[in-house]
Design a protein around this motif. Sequence first.
Motif, PDB file in Angstrom:
ATOM      1  N   ASP A  53     118.376 107.466  45.098  1.00  0.00           N
ATOM      2  CA  ASP A  53     117.504 108.487  45.698  1.00  0.00           C
ATOM      3  C   ASP A  53     116.034 108.312  45.320  1.00  0.00           C
ATOM      4  O   ASP A  53     115.286 109.284  45.203  1.00  0.00           O
ATOM      5  N   VAL A  54     115.606 107.074  45.133  1.00  0.00           N
ATOM      6  CA  VAL A  54     114.207 106.773  44.839  1.00  0.00           C
ATOM      7  C   VAL A  54     113.415 106.844  46.144  1.00  0.00           C
ATOM      8  O   VAL A  54     113.878 106.380  47.186  1.00  0.00           O
ATOM      9  N   THR A  55     112.216 107.452  46.081  1.00  0.00           N
ATOM     10  CA  THR A  55     111.353 107.497  47.263  1.00  0.00           C
ATOM     11  C   THR A  55     109.995 106.861  47.017  1.00  0.00           C
ATOM     12  O   THR A  55     109.292 106.540  47.963  1.00  0.00           O
TER      13      THR A  55
ATOM     14  N   ARG B  49     109.467 105.943  50.686  1.00  0.00           N
ATOM     15  CA  ARG B  49     110.509 105.686  51.670  1.00  0.00           C
ATOM     16  C   ARG B  49     111.580 106.745  51.526  1.00  0.00           C
ATOM     17  O   ARG B  49     112.061 106.984  50.425  1.00  0.00           O
ATOM     18  N   HIS B  50     111.950 107.357  52.643  1.00  0.00           N
ATOM     19  CA  HIS B  50     112.941 108.420  52.626  1.00  0.00           C
ATOM     20  C   HIS B  50     114.143 108.012  53.444  1.00  0.00           C
ATOM     21  O   HIS B  50     114.009 107.378  54.485  1.00  0.00           O
ATOM     22  N   ARG B  51     115.322 108.439  52.977  1.00  0.00           N
ATOM     23  CA  ARG B  51     116.556 108.153  53.690  1.00  0.00           C
ATOM     24  C   ARG B  51     116.626 108.963  54.968  1.00  0.00           C
ATOM     25  O   ARG B  51     116.157 110.080  55.044  1.00  0.00           O
ATOM     26  N   GLN B  52     117.276 108.378  55.992  1.00  0.00           N
ATOM     27  CA  GLN B  52     117.613 109.086  57.222  1.00  0.00           C
ATOM     28  C   GLN B  52     119.123 109.138  57.309  1.00  0.00           C
ATOM     29  O   GLN B  52     119.827 108.574  56.472  1.00  0.00           O
ATOM     30  N   ALA B  53     119.622 109.765  58.328  1.00  0.00           N
ATOM     31  CA  ALA B  53     121.067 109.835  58.520  1.00  0.00           C
ATOM     32  C   ALA B  53     121.654 108.437  58.528  1.00  0.00           C
ATOM     33  O   ALA B  53     121.126 107.536  59.169  1.00  0.00           O
ATOM     34  N   ALA B  54     122.723 108.253  57.809  1.00  0.00           N
ATOM     35  CA  ALA B  54     123.453 106.983  57.715  1.00  0.00           C
ATOM     36  C   ALA B  54     122.573 105.858  57.190  1.00  0.00           C
ATOM     37  O   ALA B  54     122.839 104.702  57.426  1.00  0.00           O
TER      38      ALA B  54
END
Length: 169
Positions: A101-103, A133-138
């Motif tokens: 969960d690093v951004t 950087r952020h996660r998106q769905a999947a």
Amino acid sequence: MRSEHVLSAPLTEEWVRRGSDELAPRLTPEGDARAFVVDAPDGTMAACALGLIHPVLAAPAYPRGIAARVHVVTTHPDHRRLGCARAVVSALLDHLADVDDVTLFELHTSPEAAPLYRELGFSGSPAPMRMTRHRQAAGAVAGGQPESTWVPPQQFADTLPRPAAYVCL
């Protein structure tokens, strides 16, 4: 590989041992280090990337307050220009973002390697370069570029511990 192919002079055996002893426990799932490698056909290492996770003061662009420094990326000279560095860095960044969960990502690089990092989303001069950087769905990234998540200032302020916020002000 860092000692042989990155540093201006190889480390002594004592420093390699000390570094190995320090890094080994940090590479466990509970540790703060992550590494990815590409094996050469002969079983040796063709390339590697090492990232170190560390806390930072949370901000709207990285609300969890977790950052990673890409500490070292190196490719054996016999395997350069084959995509090995891109493979290990991409795997490292994806793992850090999706699993840890690093951004916020940081690194120092040479001018020769800076174009690769810019293609991966970093900006700035070769020393230092940064990226959020952020996660998106999947885990998908739209258009090859990370999607930003904006948090209203009041909502962000409400997440800060009051004593820390007052000290900073």
